[in-house]
Scaffold this active site. Structure first.
Site, mmCIF file in Angstrom:
data_model
loop_
_atom_site.group_PDB
_atom_site.id
_atom_site.type_symbol
_atom_site.label_atom_id
_atom_site.label_comp_id
_atom_site.label_asym_id
_atom_site.label_seq_id
_atom_site.Cartn_x
_atom_site.Cartn_y
_atom_site.Cartn_z
ATOM 1 N N TYR A 265 0.572 -1.178 0.106
ATOM 2 C CA TYR A 265 0.050 -0.024 0.197
ATOM 3 C C TYR A 265 0.838 1.149 0.064
ATOM 4 O O TYR A 265 0.621 2.190 -0.902
ATOM 5 C CB TYR A 265 -0.948 0.057 1.160
ATOM 6 C CG TYR A 265 -1.606 1.446 1.368
ATOM 7 C CD1 TYR A 265 -2.796 1.669 0.710
ATOM 8 C CD2 TYR A 265 -1.104 2.261 2.420
ATOM 9 C CE1 TYR A 265 -3.299 2.804 0.872
ATOM 10 C CE2 TYR A 265 -1.841 3.423 2.282
ATOM 11 C CZ TYR A 265 -2.915 3.749 1.592
ATOM 12 O OH TYR A 265 -3.520 5.082 1.768
ATOM 13 N N ASP A 300 -8.620 -3.347 -0.649
ATOM 14 C CA ASP A 300 -9.815 -2.622 -1.027
ATOM 15 C C ASP A 300 -9.440 -1.256 -1.825
ATOM 16 O O ASP A 300 -10.109 -0.972 -2.811
ATOM 17 C CB ASP A 300 -10.586 -1.981 0.224
ATOM 18 C CG ASP A 300 -9.721 -1.236 1.445
ATOM 19 O OD1 ASP A 300 -8.820 -2.147 1.964
ATOM 20 O OD2 ASP A 300 -9.895 -0.266 1.399
ATOM 21 N N LYS A 372 -11.101 -9.609 6.033
ATOM 22 C CA LYS A 372 -11.669 -8.314 6.231
ATOM 23 C C LYS A 372 -12.702 -7.763 4.951
ATOM 24 O O LYS A 372 -11.952 -7.380 4.069
ATOM 25 C CB LYS A 372 -10.791 -7.172 6.672
ATOM 26 C CG LYS A 372 -11.285 -5.993 6.743
ATOM 27 C CD LYS A 372 -10.437 -5.028 7.697
ATOM 28 C CE LYS A 372 -11.022 -3.644 7.775
ATOM 29 N NZ LYS A 372 -10.054 -2.638 7.736
#
Lengths: 525, 246
Positions: A265, A300, A372
């Protein structure tokens, strides 16, 4: 409930072995480097806290002084404990003050001096690791005494006022309303600070600074709530950005329970140097493994920048890489909150079936990981009524696929920061779906050659193609293939070369004299 | 010819509206009465409290339906239009591609002692802001983010080296009007260093700027709190494509 898609085990093994093949050279590279943040985390584990009157943490001032004298490549531990043994100061904190004032000279000890310095540093850093161990036992004890979250998925709610003293009552209220996990969003931009701010903070931008004191205050407040509610309420923060290892150490010492921690990320979305990120990440995951912290990965984000159907395989690819790096660092399956999200455009036909296929693929590939599940954000408009329905379908996928951690979607996403009533309505939505359909997975089996199973197989095949492409990538510098792939824009539109990005100046190749007691202790287990 | 209208529930002119809100009191008959009172004061008459739900011991959530008697005259509505069209990332890319035939270069940073990169990062980082991706996400924009504490000469040099089409500066710190002084210094330096017709578009932003101060500060545009990357991208493209970088 695993294996509903009846994925071909040979294909699954191939995907994992490709992820290992892509990841292993990165681990080798990470082992050969250290960073300023890893060294500062080591000093924090040794008990060095606090900051000078300007707010510069002592760990930064001490590490910078050592670096100026002897470089970063040997690590700070030998020079620091050598100076202590030479009687330059009585303790770390005084040494840091003297170093900041320029009244200590550091050297790299040799022979017996080096041996003495390494054992002294090890003794002191071990106290920090023991503190992490004690905090982990304390968590286990508390869960036994007050009870755990009564059901899966755990309900995950966010607070983000910018003021820790405002966050606390909000978090306690959210826990009373049903949250099993509280995440305190960090101030925008903290990931790019090369130091961890100090003390309780009352001013942040769209979030609250992650500091040791803020961690302590919030954990204490949620301990109160846990006792009041008869269930352990977990606390989440972010081990990401330039101070990832330090934040991980602080989280372990202050008994945080989950940490956002993604392998790529920072590289892709924050332009942090790839080597810095992988070195910092490996150390922080070793700390998380030791602390019994569950990591949440950030897949995500791929779907908020790219099309959620076209890029579905990038999520799976990232999950596999995150899994490899996590396990290599010592994390176990129950600690892998691998991320994925409900972000497909609701206007396309069969969008729900596609979402279900993607979520089932994650579930089947990682049967023992908590996973998640992140709610829709991209296609949430000001139409709160439609948003509420979308969140209901999101919850239904969560119920059908046994998600471990469910971030509760707000119908006012993209409109306002959630109101009290928004949160209440959102929790009613979750409860209705779980109550009405929580056990539906018992009856639900996709047709073996139906739309859902085929779509899942297609995404897995595309994942394997992408991983093949990654392991065969190369660049002129002879970097590991994954670094070459990151550099040439394989992931989304972001090209992040290994010799650029933020925090690069904080990376050093280890010398043959390098010593780090924290890494040594963490790798023993 | 102007037509006066009323909200439409299921019959022309019935004036029906819906409303939801929370009152900070425990649920009771009194609370429902209080909700009806609020709706009445807002002009709903009759007001029907159709739903009341306690949220914890201290709050109650209400849904109210009712009739309003206000008249709406669309011919009297005044709106302030944005002076540039809001484009999607796709449209921005397509416009740059077809008109410039090269990537548009944006150089950004925080000048002076300001270490708060929040604003510039929200606009430039791919992560973006308010659900919109930052300018790095736009294929046809080349983004150079210099980060914090960039000096004005550094900024000018880099803008020249990169052949910047636009320069974005973010200022958060406002002590002793530092944001205004820094901005004036920056615009003066660009004016000195470039011929008037070649100067890159100068854009500043920050939470304490007044959007009407552009002329006074010598820049092309000032953006205030809450500005999204899409707005900035649309503005830059609009001004550069229409050749009005004055």
């Amino acid at each position: 409930m695993s294996g509903k898609l009846e994925l071909d085990p040979v294909t699954v093994r191939k995907a994992r072995s490709l992820a290992r093949k892509a990841g292993r050279p990165i681990v080798t590279l990470a082992k050969k480097h250290t960073t300023v943040a890893v060294e500062r985390a080591t000093l924090r584990l040794a008990g060095l806290e606090g900051a000078d009157p300007d707010g510069s943490p002592w760990v930064n001032l001490l590490a910078d002084a050592v670096r100026a004298d002897v470089g970063l490549e040997h690590g700070v531990s030998l020079p620091v404990w050598d100076a202590l043994l030479r009687g330059e100061a009585d303790d770390l904190s005084m040494l840091a003050q003297k170093a900041a004032a320029g009244s200590v000279r550091f050297r790299l000890p040799e022979g017996k001096d080096a041996t003495r310095a390494s054992s002294a540093s090890r003794r002191q850093v071990a106290t920090g690791v023991r503190r992490i161990d004690a905090r982990r036992k304390e968590r286990d004890r508390m869960i036994k005494r007050v009870g755990d979250a009564p059901q899966k998925p755990w309900i995950y709610l966010i607070v983000a006022t910018g003021d820790i003293y405002e966050d606390i009552p909000q978090a306690q209220q959210a826990a009373r309303e049903g949250a099993d996990v509280i995440a305190v969003i960090r101030s925008t931009g903290q990931s790019l600070l090369d130091y961890v701010p100090e003390g309780a903070t009352r001013e942040g931008f769209a979030g609250t600074y992650a500091t040791q004191e803020n961690f302590r205050l919030m954990r204490a407040a949620l301990d109160e709530s846990s006792k009041e509610l008869g269930r352990y309420v977990r606390l989440t923060n972010y081990a990401s950005g330039l101070c990832m290892p330090e934040i991980a150490a602080l989280a372990g010492m202050e008994r945080l329970d989950m940490m956002l921690n993604d392998s790529m990320y920072g590289i892709l979305f924050r332009d942090i140097n790839p080597i810095r990120t992988f070195v910092d990440q490996r150390f922080s995951r070793q700390v998380h493994a030791r602390a019994g912290i569950i990591i949440n990965t950030g897949e995500d984000n791929y779907l908020t920048t790219d099309d959620a159907v076209d890029a579905a395989h990038t999520v799976t690819t990232s999950q596999l890489l995150n899994e490899y790096f996590a396990k290599e660092a010592g994390l176990e399956d129950w600690q892998l909150g691998l991320g994925h999200a409900f972000e497909i455009n609701p206007d396309i036909p069969d969008s729900f079936r596609l979402e279900l296929a993607h979520a089932m693929l994650a579930r089947d590939l990682f049967p023992n990981a908590p996973l998640k599940w992140m709610p829709p954000t991209r296609h949430m408009t000001g139409d709160v009524f439609k948003g509420y329905l979308l969140d209901g379908f999101f919850n239904l996928v969560g119920a059908l696929t046994g998600q471990g951690i469910l971030l509760v979607g707000m119908m006012t996403e993209a409109v306002v920061t959630p109101w009290l009533s928004d949160r209440d309505l959102a929790l009613q939505n979750v409860r209705y779906v779980m109550n009405a359909a929580g056990n539906l997975h018992e009856d639900f089996r996709p047709a073996p050659d139906g739309f859902i199973a085929n779509r899942a197989r297609q995404v897995l095949a595309e994942t394997i193609d992408l991983l093949e492409q990654i392991v065969h990538d190369s660049d002129s510098a002879g970097d590991p293939p994954l670094l070459a792939a990151i550099a040439d824009g394989t992931f989304g539109l972001m090209k992040r070369p290994a010799d650029a990005g933020r925090g690069l100046e904080g990376v050093a190749k280890k010398s043959s004299a390098y010593y780090n007691p924290a890494s040594e202790i963490l790798e023993e287990k | 010819m102007s037509t006066v209208i009323r909200p439409y529930g299921d019959t022309t002119g019935d004036g029906m509206v819906q409303l939801s809100f929370t009152l900070p009191m425990a649920h009771s008959k009194v609370a429902e009465g209080a909700a009806a009172q609020l709706a009445n004061k807002m002009g709903m008459d009759p007001a029907l409290v159709v739903h009341a739900k306690p949220m914890g011991p201290d709050f109650t959530f209400f849904v109210v339906y009712g009739r309003v008697h206000h008249l709406v005259d669309p011919s009297k509505v005044e709106v302030v239009e944005r002076d540039y069209p809001l484009l999607t990332p796709k449209e921005v890319n397509a416009t740059v591609k077809s008109t410039l035939r090269r990537r548009l270069v944006v150089v950004g940073g925080c000048i002076g002692t300001d270490a708060h990169t929040v604003g510039i990062d929200a606009i430039l980082n791919i992560k973006g802001f308010a659900g919109e991706k930052g300018l790095e996400y736009y294929r046809e924009l080349k983004v150079v983010n210099l980060g914090a504490q960039v000096s004005v000469p550094q900024l000018v040099d880099r803008a020249r080296a990169e052949k910047a089409d636009a320069v974005l500066v973010s200022q958060v710190v406002t002590q002793r009007d530092a944001h205004l002084l820094n901005t004036r210094e920056m615009s003066a330096a660009f004016r000195e260093s470039y011929p008037a017709d070649r100067r890159p578009l100068l854009v500043v932003g920050g939470p304490r700027f007044d959007e009407s101060m552009a002329d006074e500060l010598g820049v092309d545009r000032v953006f205030a709190r809450g500005t999204t990357p899409g707005e900035v991208a649309s503005f830059i493209v609009h001004r550069i494509v229409s050749g009005k970088a004055s």
